[in-house]
Design an enzyme around this catalytic site. Structure first.
Site, PDB file in Angstrom:
ATOM      1  N   SER A 172       0.911  -1.217  -0.097  1.00 47.07           N
ATOM      2  CA  SER A 172      -0.093   0.090  -0.023  1.00 47.07           C
ATOM      3  C   SER A 172       0.862   1.345  -0.111  1.00 47.07           C
ATOM      4  O   SER A 172       1.897   1.288   0.705  1.00 47.07           O
ATOM      5  CB  SER A 172      -0.908  -0.027   1.296  1.00 47.07           C
ATOM      6  OG  SER A 172      -1.459   1.141   1.375  1.00 47.07           O
ATOM      7  N   GLU A 192       0.060   3.629   1.904  1.00 43.34           N
ATOM      8  CA  GLU A 192       0.193   4.033   3.281  1.00 43.34           C
ATOM      9  C   GLU A 192       1.713   3.668   3.645  1.00 43.34           C
ATOM     10  O   GLU A 192       1.932   4.449   4.728  1.00 43.34           O
ATOM     11  CB  GLU A 192      -0.799   3.361   3.946  1.00 43.34           C
ATOM     12  CG  GLU A 192      -1.214   3.781   5.376  1.00 43.34           C
ATOM     13  CD  GLU A 192      -1.724   5.158   5.479  1.00 43.34           C
ATOM     14  OE1 GLU A 192      -2.346   5.658   4.523  1.00 43.34           O
ATOM     15  OE2 GLU A 192      -1.609   5.554   6.574  1.00 43.34           O
ATOM     16  N   TYR A 249      -1.379   0.711  10.497  1.00 40.73           N
ATOM     17  CA  TYR A 249      -1.907  -0.051   9.187  1.00 40.73           C
ATOM     18  C   TYR A 249      -0.514  -0.193   8.337  1.00 40.73           C
ATOM     19  O   TYR A 249      -0.194  -1.085   7.730  1.00 40.73           O
ATOM     20  CB  TYR A 249      -3.061   0.554   8.488  1.00 40.73           C
ATOM     21  CG  TYR A 249      -3.101  -0.157   7.090  1.00 40.73           C
ATOM     22  CD1 TYR A 249      -3.823  -1.037   6.909  1.00 40.73           C
ATOM     23  CD2 TYR A 249      -2.751   1.032   6.125  1.00 40.73           C
ATOM     24  CE1 TYR A 249      -3.909  -1.622   5.711  1.00 40.73           C
ATOM     25  CE2 TYR A 249      -2.892   0.217   4.831  1.00 40.73           C
ATOM     26  CZ  TYR A 249      -3.660  -0.881   4.476  1.00 40.73           C
ATOM     27  OH  TYR A 249      -3.649  -1.436   3.249  1.00 40.73           O
TER      28      TYR A 249
HETATM   29  P1  NAP Z   1     -11.487  -4.728   1.831  1.00 41.59           P
HETATM   30  O1  NAP Z   1     -12.748  -4.643   1.018  1.00 41.59           O
HETATM   31  O2  NAP Z   1     -11.323  -4.520   3.180  1.00 41.59           O
HETATM   32  O3  NAP Z   1     -11.287  -6.586   1.770  1.00 41.59           O
HETATM   33  C1  NAP Z   1     -10.463  -7.107   2.855  1.00 41.59           C
HETATM   34  C2  NAP Z   1     -10.745  -8.612   2.701  1.00 41.59           C
HETATM   35  O4  NAP Z   1      -9.897  -8.970   3.621  1.00 41.59           O
HETATM   36  C3  NAP Z   1     -12.212  -8.847   3.133  1.00 41.59           C
HETATM   37  O5  NAP Z   1     -12.825  -9.989   2.075  1.00 41.59           O
HETATM   38  C4  NAP Z   1     -12.171  -9.422   4.579  1.00 41.59           C
HETATM   39  O6  NAP Z   1     -13.007 -10.591   5.054  1.00 41.59           O
HETATM   40  C5  NAP Z   1     -10.833 -10.133   4.303  1.00 41.59           C
HETATM   41  N1  NAP Z   1     -10.053 -10.407   5.673  1.00 41.59           N
HETATM   42  C6  NAP Z   1      -9.895  -9.516   6.523  1.00 41.59           C
HETATM   43  N2  NAP Z   1      -9.227  -9.924   7.680  1.00 41.59           N
HETATM   44  C7  NAP Z   1      -9.175 -11.305   7.294  1.00 41.59           C
HETATM   45  C8  NAP Z   1      -8.484 -12.296   7.950  1.00 41.59           C
HETATM   46  N3  NAP Z   1      -8.083 -12.350   9.105  1.00 41.59           N
HETATM   47  N4  NAP Z   1      -8.335 -13.656   7.510  1.00 41.59           N
HETATM   48  C9  NAP Z   1      -8.822 -13.751   5.997  1.00 41.59           C
HETATM   49  N5  NAP Z   1      -9.351 -12.721   5.211  1.00 41.59           N
HETATM   50  C10 NAP Z   1      -9.543 -11.233   6.040  1.00 41.59           C
HETATM   51  O7  NAP Z   1     -10.068  -4.219   1.154  1.00 41.59           O
HETATM   52  P2  NAP Z   1      -9.827  -3.741  -0.299  1.00 41.59           P
HETATM   53  O8  NAP Z   1     -10.056  -2.502  -0.643  1.00 41.59           O
HETATM   54  O9  NAP Z   1     -10.325  -4.887  -1.091  1.00 41.59           O
HETATM   55  O10 NAP Z   1      -8.167  -4.172  -0.170  1.00 41.59           O
HETATM   56  C11 NAP Z   1      -7.558  -5.264  -0.583  1.00 41.59           C
HETATM   57  C12 NAP Z   1      -6.292  -5.461  -0.140  1.00 41.59           C
HETATM   58  O11 NAP Z   1      -5.386  -4.435  -0.743  1.00 41.59           O
HETATM   59  C13 NAP Z   1      -5.977  -5.248   1.279  1.00 41.59           C
HETATM   60  O12 NAP Z   1      -4.845  -5.837   1.951  1.00 41.59           O
HETATM   61  C14 NAP Z   1      -5.709  -3.805   1.635  1.00 41.59           C
HETATM   62  O13 NAP Z   1      -5.165  -3.559   2.804  1.00 41.59           O
HETATM   63  C15 NAP Z   1      -4.597  -3.470   0.298  1.00 41.59           C
HETATM   64  N6  NAP Z   1      -4.951  -2.145  -0.243  1.00 41.59           N
HETATM   65  C16 NAP Z   1      -5.997  -1.541  -0.743  1.00 41.59           C
HETATM   66  C17 NAP Z   1      -6.024  -0.285  -1.193  1.00 41.59           C
HETATM   67  C18 NAP Z   1      -7.293   0.555  -1.512  1.00 41.59           C
HETATM   68  O14 NAP Z   1      -7.182   1.680  -1.511  1.00 41.59           O
HETATM   69  N7  NAP Z   1      -8.470  -0.100  -1.432  1.00 41.59           N
HETATM   70  C19 NAP Z   1      -4.761   0.336  -1.222  1.00 41.59           C
HETATM   71  C20 NAP Z   1      -3.649  -0.136  -1.239  1.00 41.59           C
HETATM   72  C21 NAP Z   1      -3.537  -1.528  -0.577  1.00 41.59           C
HETATM   73  P3  NAP Z   1     -14.664  -9.948   4.932  1.00 41.59           P
HETATM   74  O15 NAP Z   1     -14.999 -10.020   3.616  1.00 41.59           O
HETATM   75  O16 NAP Z   1     -14.964 -11.143   5.719  1.00 41.59           O
HETATM   76  O17 NAP Z   1     -14.720  -8.849   5.574  1.00 41.59           O
HETATM   77  O1  F7E Z   2      -9.338   7.962   4.163  1.00 40.49           O
HETATM   78  C1  F7E Z   2      -9.678  11.470   5.421  1.00 40.49           C
HETATM   79  C2  F7E Z   2      -8.952  10.538   6.322  1.00 40.49           C
HETATM   80  O2  F7E Z   2     -10.132   5.925   4.978  1.00 40.49           O
HETATM   81  C3  F7E Z   2      -8.719   8.974   3.066  1.00 40.49           C
HETATM   82  C4  F7E Z   2      -7.314   2.150   2.243  1.00 40.49           C
HETATM   83  O3  F7E Z   2      -7.717   1.695   1.478  1.00 40.49           O
HETATM   84  O4  F7E Z   2      -5.952   3.857   1.345  1.00 40.49           O
HETATM   85  C5  F7E Z   2      -7.168   3.619   2.205  1.00 40.49           C
HETATM   86  O5  F7E Z   2      -6.817   4.306   3.288  1.00 40.49           O
HETATM   87  C6  F7E Z   2      -8.472  10.352   3.767  1.00 40.49           C
HETATM   88  C7  F7E Z   2      -7.873  10.322   4.992  1.00 40.49           C
HETATM   89  O6  F7E Z   2      -8.499   6.120   3.201  1.00 40.49           O
HETATM   90  C8  F7E Z   2     -13.028  11.216   6.873  1.00 40.49           C
HETATM   91  O7  F7E Z   2      -8.214  11.181   7.257  1.00 40.49           O
HETATM   92  C9  F7E Z   2     -11.441  12.881   6.322  1.00 40.49           C
HETATM   93  O8  F7E Z   2      -6.844  11.607   4.863  1.00 40.49           O
HETATM   94  O9  F7E Z   2     -10.837   6.559   2.722  1.00 40.49           O
HETATM   95  P1  F7E Z   2      -9.972   6.572   3.817  1.00 40.49           P
HETATM   96  P2  F7E Z   2      -6.907   5.769   3.538  1.00 40.49           P
HETATM   97  O10 F7E Z   2      -6.716   6.247   5.130  1.00 40.49           O
HETATM   98  O11 F7E Z   2      -6.218   6.733   2.731  1.00 40.49           O
HETATM   99  C10 F7E Z   2      -4.744   3.306   1.385  1.00 40.49           C
HETATM  100  C11 F7E Z   2      -3.805   3.281   0.349  1.00 40.49           C
HETATM  101  C12 F7E Z   2      -5.124   1.894   2.037  1.00 40.49           C
HETATM  102  O12 F7E Z   2      -3.873   0.949   1.659  1.00 40.49           O
HETATM  103  C13 F7E Z   2      -5.726   1.654   2.850  1.00 40.49           C
HETATM  104  O13 F7E Z   2      -6.384   0.025   2.946  1.00 40.49           O
HETATM  105  O14 F7E Z   2      -9.805  11.036   4.056  1.00 40.49           O
HETATM  106  N1  F7E Z   2     -11.277  11.471   6.174  1.00 40.49           N
HETATM  107  N2  F7E Z   2     -12.677  12.500   6.919  1.00 40.49           N
HETATM  108  C14 F7E Z   2     -11.942  10.576   6.193  1.00 40.49           C
HETATM  109  N3  F7E Z   2     -11.793   9.291   6.235  1.00 40.49           N
HETATM  110  C15 F7E Z   2     -12.459   8.531   6.606  1.00 40.49           C
HETATM  111  N4  F7E Z   2     -12.562   7.069   6.416  1.00 40.49           N
HETATM  112  N5  F7E Z   2     -13.772   8.877   7.216  1.00 40.49           N
HETATM  113  C16 F7E Z   2     -13.979  10.416   7.402  1.00 40.49           C
HETATM  114  O15 F7E Z   2     -15.122  10.618   8.000  1.00 40.49           O
END
Ligand code: NAP
Ligand code: F7E
Length: 322
Positions: free
Chosen positions: A125, A127, A151
């Site tokens: 990520s 992050e 995270y």
């Molecule tokens: P998501 O919607 O939160 O999906 C996460 C999945 O992991 C869900 O299916 C969840 O199960 C499963 N899971 C959570 N804890 C688990 C455990 N202990 N054992 C087995 N399965 C588990 O996340 P996403 O947006 O699809 O992201 C996919 C991956 O990319 C994650 O690793 C995330 O950290 C990474 N990532 C995401 C982003 C982004 O912006 N979306 C960016 C960079 C990296 P349930 O369905 O039962 O909840």
């Molecule tokens: O926040 C601000 C918050 O929770 C984005 C995950 O997919 O991307 C994701 O992480 C921004 C932040 O995503 C609210 O403070 C303001 O600056 O949608 P988010 P994230 O934290 O960037 C990375 C790349 C991953 O890997 C992660 O899995 O929005 N923000 N107000 C808020 N965010 C949330 N959630 N809720 C608010 O009310």
């Protein structure tokens, strides 16, 4: 390469990835977690569930991973399962580390012992970069990593142990360093889906205000549909790589609110309230990725823009109000 296994198959990315892989002719398996509400276990994969081979398991339970791998015999393994919410990782740092860091180690170990020759994708990520930005305002593969959340720290461990297993044991493990990506399937406690749903609640008179945290952070938002295609390209590439996937365009949370509310005929300034509950103990202020390497090596480019992503999310969420 014919069999692909996805941990986190019921997640946002897992469900799009499974669809892409099926359309390419892969046999697809995946790990699902047991939930007391059985419908939630396969919520996002219901339309394709009959075409999948699913296994109960958890990243924390290495036996469940080893059993699933021995039975399914994958050629490709996509490790997408994670506690993926950054703010919640401050509330649950230990759990986040167990799942995202030790869990990834469990996946690599189970693969090493049970799936010789399999190619592995690790969901790394942006992050992990934390407060680190290159002088030209981009993050790329060479940017130092200084994570600012539990995270981000957990993901940096998984990224590092993936590289260690690659070099130490010759495993084909690639890190996709993905910037934020969203979709109609995004959880509604992430900011894009929260703003779209909140604005629709106001338009359709269910609410008057939307409470948010920090409006001044910038994110590089793409579409999960595009980014999951990049994951496949990465594992289909002959060599293991670490590669950034991003759009290259940053927008603030305020910009996001402005665009969503104005597309729905409203002024965001009349409806947004700041609630400190949604602020983070430490914020990551700026993310903007340079995905030149992905373009050059994998030939990957996103189809969705920020505008079309927002429109896709509005169209999806609005359907349930009519
Ligand atoms: P998501 O919607 O939160 O999906 C996460 C999945 O992991 C869900 O299916 C969840 O199960 C499963 N899971 C959570 N804890 C688990 C455990 N202990 N054992 C087995 N399965 C588990 O996340 P996403 O947006 O699809 O992201 C996919 C991956 O990319 C994650 O690793 C995330 O950290 C990474 N990532 C995401 C982003 C982004 O912006 N979306 C960016 C960079 C990296 P349930 O369905 O039962 O909840
Ligand atoms: O926040 C601000 C918050 O929770 C984005 C995950 O997919 O991307 C994701 O992480 C921004 C932040 O995503 C609210 O403070 C303001 O600056 O949608 P988010 P994230 O934290 O960037 C990375 C790349 C991953 O890997 C992660 O899995 O929005 N923000 N107000 C808020 N965010 C949330 N959630 N809720 C608010 O009310």
């Amino acid at each position: 390469m014919t069999k692909a296994f996805i941990t986190g198959i019921n997640g946002q990315d897992g469900s799009y990835l499974a669809e892409h892989l099926l359309s390419l002719g892969y046999e697809v398996g995946g790990l699902v977690r047991r939930s007391s509400v059985a419908e939630n276990q396969t919520y996002r994969i219901n339309p394709i569930e009959s075409k999948l081979k699913t296994y109960y398991g958890d990243l924390i339970d290495q036996n469940s991973l080893a059993d699933a791998f021995r039975h399914f015999k994958p050629d490709l393994i996509f490790n997408l399962a994670a506690q993926s919410h950054v703010r919640l990782s401050f509330d649950m740092p230990g759990f986040t580390a167990q799942v995202n860091a030790v869990g990834a180690l469990n996946v690599f170990t189970a693969a090493k012992e049970n799936c010789e020759g399999a190619r592995i994708y690790q969901a790394s990520s942006s992050e992990m970069f934390g407060t680190s930005v290159d002088p030209d305002n981009y993050q790329r593969e060479t940017t130092p990593m200084h994570p600012v959340s539990p995270y981000g720290c957990s993901k940096l461990y998984a990224y590092s142990i993936a590289r260690n297993f690659r070099r130490a044991y010759g495993l084909h493990i690639s890190n996709g360093i993905l910037f934020n990506h969203e979709s109609p399937r995004r959880g509604t406690n992430f900011v894009t889906a929260k703003v779209v749903k909140g604005a629709l609640d106001i338009k359709y008179k269910k609410e008057k205000f939307l409470e948010l945290g920090n409006l001044d952070s910038y994110r590089d938002w793409g579409h999960s549909y595009d980014y999951t295609k990049a994951m496949i390209k990465l594992l289909e590439y002959s060599e293991p790589l670490d590669i950034v996937i991003s759009t290259g365009k940053a927008h603030s949370v305020k910009d996001l609110c402005k665009v969503v509310f104005s597309k729905l005929g409203m002024d965001y300034e009349e409806h947004i309230k700041i609630n400190p509950k949604f602020l983070r103990p430490q914020e990551l202020p700026y993310l903007q990725g340079d995905s030149t390497k992905a373009k050059q090596i994998l030939g990957w480019e996103p189809e969705f823009t920020f505008e079309t992503l927002v429109e896709d999310m509005i169209m999806h969420f609005e359907a349930s109000y009519k």
